[in-house]
Design a protein around this motif. Structure first.
Motif, PDB file in Angstrom:
ATOM      1  N   SER A 243      -5.036 -32.133 -34.450  1.00 15.20           N
ATOM      2  CA  SER A 243      -4.755 -31.619 -33.106  1.00 15.20           C
ATOM      3  C   SER A 243      -3.564 -32.332 -32.478  1.00 15.20           C
ATOM      4  N   ALA A 244      -3.101 -33.406 -33.137  1.00 13.50           N
ATOM      5  CA  ALA A 244      -1.961 -34.168 -32.628  1.00 13.50           C
ATOM      6  C   ALA A 244      -1.237 -34.827 -33.796  1.00 13.50           C
ATOM      7  N   VAL A 245       0.081 -34.988 -33.630  1.00 10.61           N
ATOM      8  CA  VAL A 245       0.898 -35.612 -34.680  1.00 10.61           C
ATOM      9  C   VAL A 245       1.844 -36.627 -34.053  1.00 10.61           C
ATOM     10  N   LEU A 246       1.924 -37.804 -34.679  1.00  6.11           N
ATOM     11  CA  LEU A 246       2.888 -38.836 -34.298  1.00  6.11           C
ATOM     12  C   LEU A 246       3.909 -38.940 -35.422  1.00  6.11           C
ATOM     13  N   ILE A 247       5.189 -38.796 -35.080  1.00  5.25           N
ATOM     14  CA  ILE A 247       6.273 -38.914 -36.063  1.00  5.25           C
ATOM     15  C   ILE A 247       6.966 -40.247 -35.827  1.00  5.25           C
ATOM     16  N   ASP A 248       7.161 -41.036 -36.883  1.00  3.05           N
ATOM     17  CA  ASP A 248       7.623 -42.412 -36.662  1.00  3.05           C
ATOM     18  C   ASP A 248       9.142 -42.587 -36.595  1.00  3.05           C
ATOM     19  N   ASN A 249       9.903 -41.482 -36.632  1.00  2.00           N
ATOM     20  CA  ASN A 249      11.352 -41.612 -36.475  1.00  2.00           C
ATOM     21  C   ASN A 249      11.949 -40.303 -35.988  1.00  2.00           C
ATOM     22  N   ASN A 250      13.071 -40.407 -35.308  1.00  2.00           N
ATOM     23  CA  ASN A 250      13.657 -39.223 -34.664  1.00  2.00           C
ATOM     24  C   ASN A 250      14.270 -38.237 -35.645  1.00  2.00           C
ATOM     25  N   ILE A 251      14.688 -38.710 -36.817  1.00  4.90           N
ATOM     26  CA  ILE A 251      15.309 -37.805 -37.787  1.00  4.90           C
ATOM     27  C   ILE A 251      14.259 -36.848 -38.356  1.00  4.90           C
ATOM     28  N   ALA A 252      13.148 -37.399 -38.850  1.00  2.00           N
ATOM     29  CA  ALA A 252      12.057 -36.542 -39.332  1.00  2.00           C
ATOM     30  C   ALA A 252      11.433 -35.783 -38.166  1.00  2.00           C
ATOM     31  N   GLY A 253      11.491 -36.384 -36.963  1.00  2.00           N
ATOM     32  CA  GLY A 253      10.907 -35.744 -35.787  1.00  2.00           C
ATOM     33  C   GLY A 253      11.557 -34.416 -35.449  1.00  2.00           C
ATOM     34  N   THR A 254      12.859 -34.314 -35.687  1.00  2.00           N
ATOM     35  CA  THR A 254      13.555 -33.046 -35.441  1.00  2.00           C
ATOM     36  C   THR A 254      13.009 -31.962 -36.360  1.00  2.00           C
ATOM     37  N   GLY A 255      12.786 -32.313 -37.629  1.00  2.00           N
ATOM     38  CA  GLY A 255      12.215 -31.349 -38.569  1.00  2.00           C
ATOM     39  C   GLY A 255      10.784 -30.995 -38.221  1.00  2.00           C
ATOM     40  N   ALA A 256      10.018 -31.989 -37.773  1.00  2.00           N
ATOM     41  CA  ALA A 256       8.621 -31.747 -37.399  1.00  2.00           C
ATOM     42  C   ALA A 256       8.533 -30.798 -36.216  1.00  2.00           C
ATOM     43  N   PHE A 257       9.396 -30.995 -35.237  1.00  2.00           N
ATOM     44  CA  PHE A 257       9.410 -30.115 -34.062  1.00  2.00           C
ATOM     45  C   PHE A 257       9.659 -28.670 -34.486  1.00  2.00           C
ATOM     46  N   ARG A 258      10.623 -28.482 -35.373  1.00  2.00           N
ATOM     47  CA  ARG A 258      10.942 -27.130 -35.839  1.00  2.00           C
ATOM     48  C   ARG A 258       9.784 -26.524 -36.622  1.00  2.00           C
ATOM     49  N   ALA A 259       9.080 -27.327 -37.405  1.00  2.00           N
ATOM     50  CA  ALA A 259       7.945 -26.818 -38.175  1.00  2.00           C
ATOM     51  C   ALA A 259       6.841 -26.294 -37.256  1.00  2.00           C
ATOM     52  N   ILE A 260       6.599 -27.016 -36.147  1.00  2.00           N
ATOM     53  CA  ILE A 260       5.558 -26.573 -35.202  1.00  2.00           C
ATOM     54  C   ILE A 260       5.992 -25.282 -34.517  1.00  2.00           C
ATOM     55  N   VAL A 261       7.245 -25.210 -34.108  1.00  2.00           N
ATOM     56  CA  VAL A 261       7.744 -23.982 -33.474  1.00  2.00           C
ATOM     57  C   VAL A 261       7.632 -22.805 -34.437  1.00  2.00           C
ATOM     58  N   ASP A 262       8.036 -23.005 -35.682  1.00  2.00           N
ATOM     59  CA  ASP A 262       7.996 -21.930 -36.671  1.00  2.00           C
ATOM     60  C   ASP A 262       6.572 -21.487 -36.994  1.00  2.00           C
ATOM     61  N   SER A 263       5.598 -22.386 -36.778  1.00  2.00           N
ATOM     62  CA  SER A 263       4.197 -22.025 -37.069  1.00  2.00           C
ATOM     63  C   SER A 263       3.614 -21.104 -36.010  1.00  2.00           C
ATOM     64  N   GLY A 264       4.301 -20.957 -34.896  1.00  2.00           N
ATOM     65  CA  GLY A 264       3.813 -20.116 -33.808  1.00  2.00           C
ATOM     66  C   GLY A 264       2.869 -20.822 -32.866  1.00  2.00           C
ATOM     67  N   ARG A 265       2.629 -22.108 -33.093  1.00  2.00           N
ATOM     68  CA  ARG A 265       1.734 -22.860 -32.214  1.00  2.00           C
ATOM     69  C   ARG A 265       2.445 -23.242 -30.921  1.00  2.00           C
ATOM     70  N   GLN A 266       1.680 -23.368 -29.854  1.00  2.00           N
ATOM     71  CA  GLN A 266       2.206 -23.793 -28.567  1.00  2.00           C
ATOM     72  C   GLN A 266       2.188 -25.314 -28.528  1.00  2.00           C
ATOM     73  N   ILE A 267       3.375 -25.933 -28.485  1.00  2.00           N
ATOM     74  CA  ILE A 267       3.444 -27.396 -28.470  1.00  2.00           C
ATOM     75  C   ILE A 267       2.915 -27.914 -27.141  1.00  2.00           C
ATOM     76  N   GLY A 268       2.065 -28.912 -27.222  1.00  2.00           N
ATOM     77  CA  GLY A 268       1.474 -29.503 -26.026  1.00  2.00           C
ATOM     78  C   GLY A 268       0.133 -28.895 -25.676  1.00  2.00           C
ATOM     79  N   THR A 269      -0.153 -27.725 -26.248  1.00  2.00           N
ATOM     80  CA  THR A 269      -1.433 -27.060 -25.985  1.00  2.00           C
ATOM     81  C   THR A 269      -2.211 -26.889 -27.283  1.00  2.00           C
ATOM     82  N   ASP A 270      -1.613 -26.154 -28.231  1.00  2.00           N
ATOM     83  CA  ASP A 270      -2.266 -25.980 -29.529  1.00  2.00           C
ATOM     84  C   ASP A 270      -2.212 -27.268 -30.343  1.00  2.00           C
ATOM     85  N   ILE A 271      -1.136 -27.998 -30.198  1.00  2.00           N
ATOM     86  CA  ILE A 271      -0.996 -29.264 -30.911  1.00  2.00           C
ATOM     87  C   ILE A 271      -0.096 -30.190 -30.095  1.00  2.00           C
TER      88      ILE A 271
END
Length: 337
Positions: A243-271
């Motif tokens: 239900s929550a994800v912590l990314i330990d660096n900003n470079i991988a964090g950019t990719g993680a953000f895009r993965a959540i958006v592409d999944s169709g989930r609502q960031i901050g609500t769904d995850i």
């Protein structure tokens, strides 16, 4: 007409040796003479020949930072900020900063060439490893350096770092306080010091809250956007996704953000998502990603510049600075559904 050392010496009625030593700050020349020479040089527009000065002093008047550049590094704003701060700090003292690109897995060869060739007066070791051969080499050579991060070296050395464990613990505790229990972590390779320290903080916070860490929710990925994207997508595709994800660096964090958006989930609500050093606003728009923030890269760079100058001036000097990170709330985390 260019004013040379001979012209400057003649105008002052002093020997070239005296003038040269006065300009270079030697204490065997009186303060009054040094000031007189400095003023005359300024008035006449004298500038020392850098090559001659380096030969005379035996110094390169430069600091180096060796970096194994990958494509993602060129787009890392944090690194650019640190370099800008170092450049400002060193430039104020007449030193240049050389950024030396190294071939992957061949950094030590580059360090050896720089040290043996006396191409720099000191080195900044970036992205320290838990077991770092670069630091051992510099210690053996008694060469001035400052590490941007800590290692497990038993021999004391100068470094600048952030309390990575405390930052990850605070981020994890924030998610726990929201009510999350299935919290995942995506991290850089554990051979890198900051990644190991941040994972330790993550695990510590879970255990203090009596939450048993799940191996399937702790993912190590390559230190790039693609790694962050693929690791996060795999977590989201699990039958029992976090239900929550912590990314330990900003470079991988950019990719993680895009993965959540592409999944169709609502960031901050769904995850919920927290990223160490955040995600650039132009990438995260219209979101503001909740982040573990540290002193600005520019301020950090200035401190590193000051530390390496201290190490060059006194090789026995071993100063260490630890900065404390903070949580900067955004709109990408909150209570689970």
């Amino acid at each position: 007409m260019k004013v040379n050392l001979k012209t400057l010496s003649s105008s002052l009625g002093l020997s070239r040796t005296t003038v040269s030593r006065a300009l270079n700050g030697y204490d065997d020349v009186s303060e009054a003479t040094r000031e007189r020479v400095r003023k005359a040089a300024e008035e006449l527009g004298y500038h020392a020949d850098p090559t001659a000065r380096r030969l005379a002093t035996g110094r390169a008047e430069a600091v180096g930072i060796v970096y194994p550049f990958g494509a993602c590094d060129l787009g890392d704003p944090r690194f650019g900020e640190v370099v800008a701060g170092m450049t400002e700090s060193l430039g104020a003292k007449g030193l240049d900063l050389f950024i030396v690109s190294a071939r992957p897995n061949a950094e030590l060869e580059t360090y050896r060439r720089l040290v043996e060739g006396k191409l720099v007066d000191g080195l900044v070791v970036a992205r320290t490893l838990m077991d770092d051969p670069r630091i051992r080499f510099l210690q053996e050579e008694n060469f001035p350096f400052i590490a941007y991060g800590r290692t497990n070296s038993p021999v004391p050395y100068g470094w600048f770092d952030f309390d990575n464990e405390a930052g990850a613990r605070a981020a994890t505790q924030r998610l726990i306080d929201f009510g999350h229990r299935r919290i995942a972590m995506v991290s850089a390779p554990q051979t890198i010091s900051f990644a190991a320290q941040r994972r330790a903080g993550f695990l510590s916070a879970l255990r203090e809250a009596n939450i048993e860490p799940e191996a399937s929710l702790i993912v190590e990925c390559t230190f790039d956007r693609t790694g962050g994207y693929e690791a996060t997508r795999a977590l989201l595709n699990c039958a029992d996704a976090p239900s929550a994800v912590l990314i330990d660096n900003n470079i991988a964090g950019t990719g993680a953000f895009r993965a959540i958006v592409d999944s169709g989930r609502q960031i901050g609500t769904d995850i919920s998502l927290i990223v160490y050093d955040g995600v650039p606003p132009d990438v995260a728009f219209p979101y503001t990603v909740t982040s573990v923030v540290q002193p600005t890269g520019h301020a950090s760079g200035k401190i590193i510049g000051e530390l390496i100058m201290g190490a060059i001036a006194d090789r026995a000097h071993c100063e260490q600075r630890l900065a404390l990170p903070l949580i900067e709330p955004g709109d990408t985390d909150g209570p689970p559904r």
